[in-house]
Enzyme design. Structure first.
Site, PDB file in Angstrom:
ATOM      1  N   CYS A   1       0.699  -1.638   0.133  1.00  0.00           N
ATOM      2  CA  CYS A   1       0.007  -0.048  -0.373  1.00  0.00           C
ATOM      3  C   CYS A   1       0.790   1.154  -0.366  1.00  0.00           C
ATOM      4  O   CYS A   1       0.325   2.108   0.365  1.00  0.00           O
ATOM      5  CB  CYS A   1      -1.053  -0.366   1.408  1.00  0.00           C
ATOM      6  SG  CYS A   1      -1.922  -1.706   0.876  1.00  0.00           S
TER       7      CYS A   1
ATOM      8  N   HIS B   1      -2.860   8.114   6.330  1.00  0.00           N
ATOM      9  CA  HIS B   1      -3.234   6.807   5.359  1.00  0.00           C
ATOM     10  C   HIS B   1      -4.683   6.727   6.342  1.00  0.00           C
ATOM     11  O   HIS B   1      -5.263   5.435   5.529  1.00  0.00           O
ATOM     12  CB  HIS B   1      -1.730   5.762   5.892  1.00  0.00           C
ATOM     13  CG  HIS B   1      -2.278   4.936   5.545  1.00  0.00           C
ATOM     14  ND1 HIS B   1      -2.228   4.259   4.158  1.00  0.00           N
ATOM     15  CD2 HIS B   1      -1.789   2.774   6.637  1.00  0.00           C
ATOM     16  CE1 HIS B   1      -2.193   3.473   3.610  1.00  0.00           C
ATOM     17  NE2 HIS B   1      -2.740   1.990   4.645  1.00  0.00           N
TER      18      HIS B   1
ATOM     19  N   HIS C   1      -9.833   2.497   0.555  1.00  0.00           N
ATOM     20  CA  HIS C   1      -8.649   2.049   0.340  1.00  0.00           C
ATOM     21  C   HIS C   1      -8.021   1.686  -0.632  1.00  0.00           C
ATOM     22  O   HIS C   1      -8.382   0.583  -1.568  1.00  0.00           O
ATOM     23  CB  HIS C   1      -8.063   1.654   1.873  1.00  0.00           C
ATOM     24  CG  HIS C   1      -7.298   0.669   1.888  1.00  0.00           C
ATOM     25  ND1 HIS C   1      -5.631   1.708   1.228  1.00  0.00           N
ATOM     26  CD2 HIS C   1      -5.449   0.220   2.661  1.00  0.00           C
ATOM     27  CE1 HIS C   1      -4.781   0.904   1.668  1.00  0.00           C
ATOM     28  NE2 HIS C   1      -5.115   1.012   2.546  1.00  0.00           N
TER      29      HIS C   1
END
Lengths: 256, 399
Positions: B160, B291, B325
């Site tokens: 990620c 994040h 996400h």
């Protein structure tokens, strides 16, 4: 034509089907031999794929790479965790679910994560992938070495692509690791540098020529030449449209 | 001499829309792009997903690989980058424009479709499955060709954090003189493995994700793509700059394969690396695009790191509450939204954050908020303890 001077401060090689880099170059086979990968201990060894084990094997054997080092690392792999992907897809087909442990080990940077955990090294790592991963990995390592002004660990590994994917480019697993520093004063090899045994080299970006050799031979040539301090000129592969990368080892031009 | 790069083009697609204008309009209006997961697949559990409504471009002016879901997501927005990429190629020469692409799952969805078919999913309807469909670099090559970037081409995959790690590679290319400009992009598509996988780890939210909320309960997964064109700073690129890339930082947690370091030490190092390169003190940042996945652990550890780097007064937002996400594309997704925030002088909200977890001690932005924005920090952290942060700025940084 662009040339990037580097130093190679150490190299290691492992192949499941060849006992050494020189045997790989000579085409001398051996029975399939699994990596021992002592860098990982205990539970960290569980669920590891062959490609992760290959990375750990050559990193554990890389000269000068002690537990105290905090050098950045670049990982390169054409196919990544391709066997883990096969397992996950097979689980999906069979049960409609996937294993959490396998999923946790499925990303391309699984080896770099396990390496940083095993060594307690918080330095940045990156992972490059795809058909030009060998060339891209060398280029990335050279640029990180110049930027960080310290040696960079470069680890390159691939396992055979499972037959279900319809592509198979290697007879076995292969890996090589190199400790790369900037050359010609552009960086600093620090306490890893010993002018007596650093191998001067350069990466040359130029027009694409013949296709590169198979990954196993590429890695064997680079590791063997670095270990023997022999001159060589190795085509590492394409970097993009019309350009390619070469690794030229020139031990006579040892940088100070 | 400045080391900043001009950001001269951006493009983005995700569940909020397949075109940048739609994404920006909805994000800054405080809408999310989530739908029931059943719109993608009949999962045996409740969750929501961000799904890209991208047309099938085969037969148009898109590359042959556009038949895969990854490519459709990747190319949904990339056409919007063509003018900026063309201008960079005109200014510097096409051979002086690199292409750095990032993806975590690559073409896994296409492999699933071929190797684990399901009656509810339409079978791949073009020319059969090939291994090239599984990897991400076919999309990278097609993107480079489409955008005329004939310099070095690299595909980065660090879970990620992939998008921001790709950005770091591109910056090195420019700073060290290999090229003068780069197309940097990222894309990840939804696939069953990812959804089942995050569910198996107990990280998936049954309802829309609520980052920073006291009762946050996990991640809402999504697909998406995001791009920037960055160029060496000069008067010409400065004239076209939408913003400036001031610094990209990175670190490793060296802690756990999937869980962040409990005190956020790795995240803190990445943030300090980025702010240090940018020459911006953490407390002087105007906003943080965190994040913020919405899991209890991520938001707590990132929050602790943010308090140490920035203090309690810097506004923090969670763009994953809007987009979901997008995995390997999440870093560049946050960064493109940050560039738009600089242009609008407005911070998009963290949806559903109320009541904010008081233990975090953060100043969470819960509604679209006008603000004087000069420097924004963007975070992206991934499996394997791979951390990356970037600072975008309205300032050139001096010549």
């Amino acid at each position: 034509m662009t040339a990037i001077p580097i130093q190679i401060l150490g190299a290691s090689f492992f192949a499941t089907r060849h006992a050494s880099a020189d045997d790989a170059l000579a085409g001398a086979p051996r029975e399939h031999t699994a990596p021992a990968f002592p860098l990982l201990v205990g539970r960290a060894r569980r669920f590891t794929s062959l490609v992760t084990q290959l990375h750990m094997e050559v990193l554990g054997a890389l000269p000068r790479l002690g537990a105290e080092q905090r050098w950045p690392a670049v990982f390169a792999t054409c196919h990544g965790e391709i066997h883990t992907a096969e397992v996950l897809i097979a689980d999906l087909a069979a049960s409609g679910m996937v294993s959490s442990a396998q999923f946790a080990h499925s990303v391309h940077n699984t080896p770099s994560g396990l390496y940083s955990i095993a060594t307690g090294n918080p330095a940045p790592t990156t992972t490059v992938t795809g058909e030009n991963a060998v060339a891209a990995g060398w280029l990335e390592a050279a640029l990180v070495a110049r930027e960080s002004r310290q040696p960079v660990v470069l680890s390159i590994a691939d396992e055979p692509v499972p037959a279900v994917f319809g592509a198979c480019d290697e007879a076995g697993g292969v890996a090589a690791a190199f400790l790369v520093a900037a050359g010609d004063g552009a960086g600093d090899a620090g306490d890893a540098s010993d002018p007596g045994d650093a191998v001067a080299a350069r990466l040359v970006i130029g027009p694409a020529a013949a296709p590169p050799e198979r990954t196993a031979l590429l890695l064997a040539r680079a590791a063997s030449a670095a270990a023997r301090r022999a001159a060589d000129d190795i085509a590492l592969g394409s970097l993009g449209a019309g350009s390619a990368l070469r690794l030229q080892l020139d031990p006579a031009r040892v940088s100070s | 001499m400045t080391r900043r790069q001009a950001i001269t083009g951006v493009a983005i697609a995700n569940g909020l829309g397949a075109r940048s204008e739609a994404v920006f309009a909805r994000a800054f209006a405080g809408e999310d792009g989530f739908r029931p997961a059943s719109d993608f697949f009949a999962f045996p559990f409740e969750t929501q997903l961000g799904i890209v409504e991208a047309p099938d471009e085969r037969g148009g002016d898109f590359p042959a690989c556009a038949g895969t879901r990854l490519a459709r997501v990747a190319f949904a927005s990339s056409r919007q980058l063509r003018p900026a990429a063309a201008e960079a190629a005109r200014r510097w020469g096409a051979e002086r424009v690199a292409c750095v692409f990032a993806s975590s799952t690559g073409g896994l969805e296409q492999s699933e479709r071929a190797l684990a078919p399901h009656p509810s999913l339409v079978a791949a309807s073009y020319g059969g499955f090939t291994y090239a469909d599984h990897s991400a670099d076919a999309a990278c090559a097609a993107l480079a060709d489409d955008l005329g970037a004939r310099g070095p081409r690299v595909t980065v995959s660090t879970a990620c954090s992939s998008g921001l790690r790709a950005l770091a590679s591109a910056v090195r290319f420019i700073e060290q003189g290999l090229v003068d400009a780069a197309v940097v992009g990222s894309a990840d598509s939804l696939c069953r493995t990812t959804v089942f996988g995050f569910h198996s780890l107990g990280l998936l939210a049954p309802v829309a994700t609520r980052p920073f909320a006291q009762d946050r309960c996990g991640i809402t997964l999504a697909e998406g793509s995001a791009y920037v064109v960055i160029e060496r700073a000069d008067d010409d690129s400065a004239g076209r700059a939408l913003g400036w890339l001031a610094g990209v930082g990175a670190s490793s947690d060296a802690h756990h394969a999937t869980s962040p370091h409990p005190d956020g030490a790795g995240a803190e190092r990445a943030m300090r690396d980025a702010t240090g390169r940018a020459g911006v003190d953490g407390a002087a940042l105007d906003a943080v695009f965190a994040h913020a996945t919405g899991t209890r652990q991520n938001d707590a550890t990132e929050g602790a790191a943010l308090l140490r780097v920035c203090g309690p007064s810097v506004p923090v937002t969670a763009t994953k509450s809007l987009t979901g996400h997008t995995l390997g594309s999440s870093g560049l997704t946050g960064l493109v939204l940050a560039v738009e925030a600089l242009r609008r002088q407005e911070i998009p909200p963290s949806l559903r954050a109320s009541p904010v977890d008081p233990d975090l001690g953060l100043k969470v932005v819960e509604a679209p908020t006008a603000a004087r924005l000069e420097n924004i920090l963007v975070n992206a952290f991934g499996f394997g303890g791979s951390n990356a942060s970037a600072v975008v700025s309205i300032h050139h940084g001096g010549a």
